[in-house]
Design a protein around this motif. Structure first.
Motif, PDB file in Angstrom:
ATOM      1  N   ALA A 170     -17.248  12.543 -19.063  1.00 49.45           N
ATOM      2  CA  ALA A 170     -16.616  11.392 -18.408  1.00 49.45           C
ATOM      3  C   ALA A 170     -15.243  11.073 -19.000  1.00 49.45           C
ATOM      4  O   ALA A 170     -14.837   9.912 -19.059  1.00 49.45           O
ATOM      5  CB  ALA A 170     -17.534  10.171 -18.540  1.00 49.45           C
ATOM      6  N   ALA A 171     -14.522  12.100 -19.432  1.00 44.69           N
ATOM      7  CA  ALA A 171     -13.247  11.871 -20.125  1.00 44.69           C
ATOM      8  C   ALA A 171     -12.023  12.038 -19.240  1.00 44.69           C
ATOM      9  O   ALA A 171     -10.921  11.660 -19.631  1.00 44.69           O
ATOM     10  CB  ALA A 171     -13.131  12.815 -21.325  1.00 44.69           C
ATOM     11  N   GLY A 172     -12.205  12.580 -18.034  1.00 39.27           N
ATOM     12  CA  GLY A 172     -11.055  12.929 -17.205  1.00 39.27           C
ATOM     13  C   GLY A 172     -10.317  11.742 -16.612  1.00 39.27           C
ATOM     14  O   GLY A 172     -10.877  10.660 -16.438  1.00 39.27           O
ATOM     15  N   LYS A 173      -9.058  11.976 -16.282  1.00 37.20           N
ATOM     16  CA  LYS A 173      -8.224  10.924 -15.691  1.00 37.20           C
ATOM     17  C   LYS A 173      -8.500  10.726 -14.206  1.00 37.20           C
ATOM     18  O   LYS A 173      -8.384   9.625 -13.680  1.00 37.20           O
ATOM     19  CB  LYS A 173      -6.739  11.270 -15.886  1.00 37.20           C
ATOM     20  N   GLY A 174      -8.830  11.811 -13.504  1.00 41.34           N
ATOM     21  CA  GLY A 174      -9.016  11.703 -12.058  1.00 41.34           C
ATOM     22  C   GLY A 174      -7.703  11.412 -11.351  1.00 41.34           C
ATOM     23  O   GLY A 174      -7.609  10.500 -10.531  1.00 41.34           O
ATOM     24  N   THR A 175      -6.691  12.209 -11.662  1.00 35.52           N
ATOM     25  CA  THR A 175      -5.333  11.977 -11.138  1.00 35.52           C
ATOM     26  C   THR A 175      -5.302  11.890  -9.622  1.00 35.52           C
ATOM     27  O   THR A 175      -4.581  11.059  -9.044  1.00 35.52           O
ATOM     28  CB  THR A 175      -4.393  13.106 -11.602  1.00 35.52           C
ATOM     29  N   ARG A 176      -6.124  12.712  -8.960  1.00 34.40           N
ATOM     30  CA  ARG A 176      -6.098  12.746  -7.491  1.00 34.40           C
ATOM     31  C   ARG A 176      -6.662  11.482  -6.843  1.00 34.40           C
ATOM     32  O   ARG A 176      -6.500  11.255  -5.646  1.00 34.40           O
ATOM     33  CB  ARG A 176      -6.860  13.975  -6.989  1.00 34.40           C
ATOM     34  N   MET A 177      -7.304  10.635  -7.655  1.00 35.71           N
ATOM     35  CA  MET A 177      -7.802   9.363  -7.128  1.00 35.71           C
ATOM     36  C   MET A 177      -6.649   8.381  -6.879  1.00 35.71           C
ATOM     37  O   MET A 177      -6.813   7.397  -6.159  1.00 35.71           O
ATOM     38  CB  MET A 177      -8.789   8.735  -8.121  1.00 35.71           C
ATOM     39  N   LYS A 178      -5.500   8.656  -7.516  1.00 38.57           N
ATOM     40  CA  LYS A 178      -4.327   7.780  -7.388  1.00 38.57           C
ATOM     41  C   LYS A 178      -4.707   6.334  -7.703  1.00 38.57           C
ATOM     42  O   LYS A 178      -4.461   5.414  -6.915  1.00 38.57           O
ATOM     43  CB  LYS A 178      -3.711   7.895  -5.997  1.00 38.57           C
ATOM     44  N   SER A 179      -5.301   6.150  -8.863  1.00 38.87           N
ATOM     45  CA  SER A 179      -5.790   4.831  -9.268  1.00 38.87           C
ATOM     46  C   SER A 179      -5.705   4.699 -10.782  1.00 38.87           C
ATOM     47  O   SER A 179      -5.787   5.695 -11.508  1.00 38.87           O
ATOM     48  CB  SER A 179      -7.242   4.659  -8.809  1.00 38.87           C
ATOM     49  N   GLU A 180      -5.544   3.477 -11.262  1.00 40.77           N
ATOM     50  CA  GLU A 180      -5.561   3.216 -12.695  1.00 40.77           C
ATOM     51  C   GLU A 180      -6.982   3.215 -13.242  1.00 40.77           C
ATOM     52  O   GLU A 180      -7.197   3.292 -14.448  1.00 40.77           O
ATOM     53  CB  GLU A 180      -4.893   1.868 -12.991  1.00 40.77           C
ATOM     54  N   LEU A 181      -7.959   3.116 -12.358  1.00 43.60           N
ATOM     55  CA  LEU A 181      -9.364   3.086 -12.769  1.00 43.60           C
ATOM     56  C   LEU A 181      -9.805   4.474 -13.213  1.00 43.60           C
ATOM     57  O   LEU A 181      -9.502   5.466 -12.539  1.00 43.60           O
ATOM     58  CB  LEU A 181     -10.234   2.619 -11.591  1.00 43.60           C
ATOM     59  N   PRO A 182     -10.498   4.600 -14.351  1.00 38.69           N
ATOM     60  CA  PRO A 182     -11.029   5.914 -14.740  1.00 38.69           C
ATOM     61  C   PRO A 182     -11.876   6.513 -13.610  1.00 38.69           C
ATOM     62  O   PRO A 182     -12.610   5.781 -12.927  1.00 38.69           O
ATOM     63  CB  PRO A 182     -11.889   5.599 -15.964  1.00 38.69           C
ATOM     64  N   VAL A 218     -16.676  14.441  -6.730  1.00 37.12           N
ATOM     65  CA  VAL A 218     -15.791  13.443  -6.144  1.00 37.12           C
ATOM     66  C   VAL A 218     -14.470  13.469  -6.901  1.00 37.12           C
ATOM     67  O   VAL A 218     -14.381  12.992  -8.033  1.00 37.12           O
ATOM     68  CB  VAL A 218     -16.422  12.039  -6.196  1.00 37.12           C
ATOM     69  N   ASN A 219     -13.448  14.042  -6.278  1.00 40.45           N
ATOM     70  CA  ASN A 219     -12.161  14.230  -6.943  1.00 40.45           C
ATOM     71  C   ASN A 219     -11.017  13.446  -6.328  1.00 40.45           C
ATOM     72  O   ASN A 219      -9.953  13.331  -6.931  1.00 40.45           O
ATOM     73  CB  ASN A 219     -11.794  15.718  -6.951  1.00 40.45           C
ATOM     74  N   GLU A 265     -10.839  10.789  -0.339  1.00 36.19           N
ATOM     75  CA  GLU A 265     -11.582  11.314   0.820  1.00 36.19           C
ATOM     76  C   GLU A 265     -13.004  11.697   0.415  1.00 36.19           C
ATOM     77  O   GLU A 265     -13.970  11.372   1.115  1.00 36.19           O
ATOM     78  CB  GLU A 265     -10.845  12.530   1.390  1.00 36.19           C
ATOM     79  N   GLN A 266     -13.156  12.375  -0.718  1.00 32.48           N
ATOM     80  CA  GLN A 266     -14.485  12.757  -1.178  1.00 32.48           C
ATOM     81  C   GLN A 266     -15.290  11.541  -1.612  1.00 32.48           C
ATOM     82  O   GLN A 266     -16.517  11.515  -1.457  1.00 32.48           O
ATOM     83  CB  GLN A 266     -14.360  13.755  -2.329  1.00 32.48           C
ATOM     84  N   LEU A 267     -14.624  10.520  -2.126  1.00 30.95           N
ATOM     85  CA  LEU A 267     -15.302   9.280  -2.489  1.00 30.95           C
ATOM     86  C   LEU A 267     -15.914   8.627  -1.245  1.00 30.95           C
ATOM     87  O   LEU A 267     -17.074   8.187  -1.255  1.00 30.95           O
ATOM     88  CB  LEU A 267     -14.318   8.319  -3.163  1.00 30.95           C
ATOM     89  N   ALA A 268     -15.146   8.579  -0.175  1.00 34.28           N
ATOM     90  CA  ALA A 268     -15.637   8.011   1.085  1.00 34.28           C
ATOM     91  C   ALA A 268     -16.786   8.852   1.649  1.00 34.28           C
ATOM     92  O   ALA A 268     -17.765   8.314   2.196  1.00 34.28           O
ATOM     93  CB  ALA A 268     -14.496   7.924   2.098  1.00 34.28           C
ATOM     94  N   GLN A 269     -16.670  10.157   1.507  1.00 39.19           N
ATOM     95  CA  GLN A 269     -17.730  11.047   1.996  1.00 39.19           C
ATOM     96  C   GLN A 269     -19.029  10.827   1.220  1.00 39.19           C
ATOM     97  O   GLN A 269     -20.117  10.783   1.811  1.00 39.19           O
ATOM     98  CB  GLN A 269     -17.278  12.499   1.857  1.00 39.19           C
ATOM     99  N   ALA A 270     -18.934  10.680  -0.112  1.00 44.48           N
ATOM    100  CA  ALA A 270     -20.117  10.428  -0.932  1.00 44.48           C
ATOM    101  C   ALA A 270     -20.766   9.103  -0.548  1.00 44.48           C
ATOM    102  O   ALA A 270     -21.999   8.993  -0.479  1.00 44.48           O
ATOM    103  CB  ALA A 270     -19.744  10.422  -2.415  1.00 44.48           C
ATOM    104  N   GLU A 271     -19.940   8.103  -0.288  1.00 46.63           N
ATOM    105  CA  GLU A 271     -20.451   6.786   0.142  1.00 46.63           C
ATOM    106  C   GLU A 271     -21.215   6.924   1.452  1.00 46.63           C
ATOM    107  O   GLU A 271     -22.311   6.372   1.624  1.00 46.63           O
ATOM    108  CB  GLU A 271     -19.281   5.818   0.307  1.00 46.63           C
TER     109      GLU A 271
END
Length: 255
Positions: free
Chosen positions: A9-21, A225-226, A229-235
């Motif tokens: 759980a250390a990654g930044k998740g840059t493609r999320m375009k968010s300040e949230l981890p 979930v990267n 779009e993938q976040l919405a798909q998982a939801e």
């Protein structure tokens, strides 16, 4: 025998375009990492170690005292992340390794992986699945006897290897001793200059030990979930299955 888990759980998740981890982005109003931890708790995992890095304090604030924490100050790959958790592992027992961005994984799948791993007396076992379009996933390399002898990451794969549809889900189970003994042998001689956990497959094979696989037919469960779009798909997937009703009772498939 004791089962531990390491949650990456250390990654930044840059493609999320968010300040949230990345692992704190919610699916059905629950952060992804909590979906993972809840399922590990439910199957009786005794010790859970979360490897944190980017905005570690925020992740700790959300997860709390339910897990132990290992810090990965620099992101040098999955193998490097697991190395940070080794001080929390006993030589005996088994450890599941899972990424914190696979909230759709089911408890029964994790249990089946552990059962397959222990019954086969494997030193390591990888959860695999198949995709018609495997782009982005590490490919499973087998020998003439159909034994798993390696995993090649997308960026390191040649054209023939890229045609392989059998892929690594990023979820493993290891004998602790084999994991602890093998990690120091990892190197970063690859395109990304990272220490890949997947290289443990070839290390274990070279040591004359046994590495196996468990095939998951339902590849929706291991969708990473990267991005948004993938976040919405998982939801969507989680809501779809959690609303299924059998004989008037709610069936929770993914949460």
């Amino acid at each position: 025998m004791k089962t531990s888990a390491i949650v990456l759980a250390a990654g930044k998740g840059t493609r999320m375009k968010s300040e949230l981890p990345k692992v704190l982005h919610p699916v059905c109003e629950k952060p992804m990492i909590l979906h993972i931890i809840d399922k590990l708790d439910a199957i009786g995992v005794q010790d859970i170690i979360a490897v944190v890095g980017h905005k570690a304090e925020k992740v700790k604030e959300v997860v709390g005292l339910r897990v132990k924490y290992a810090e990965q100050a620099e992101q040098k790959g999955t193998g490097h992340a697991v190395m940070q958790a080794v001080p929390y592992l006993n030589k005996e027992g088994h450890t599941i390794i899972i990424t914190g961005d696979t909230p759709l994984i089911q408890e029964k799948t994790l249990l089946a992986l552990i059962e397959n791993h222990t019954q086969a007396n494997n030193d390591g076992t990888v959860l695999i699945t198949k995709f018609d379009d495997p782009t982005g996933y590490g490919r499973i390399i087998r020998n003439s006897s159909e034994e798993v002898v390696g995993i090649v990451e997308e960026k390191d794969a040649n054209e023939d290897q890229k045609k392989i549809k059998e892929v690594n889900t990023g979820i493993f189970c290891f004998k602790n001793k084999s994991l602890i003994d093998g990690l120091p042998l990892l190197n970063n001689n690859n395109v990304q200059n990272e220490y890949y956990l997947t290289d443990m497959v070839s290390i274990i094979n070279k040591q004359g030990k046994k590495f196996g696989s468990y095939l998951l037919s339902d590849n929706e469960q291991v969708m990473g979930v990267n991005d948004r779009e993938q976040l919405a798909q998982a939801e969507y997937i989680m809501k779809k299955y959690n609303s299924v009703s059998v004989r008037g009772k709610e069936v929770e498939k993914f949460s």
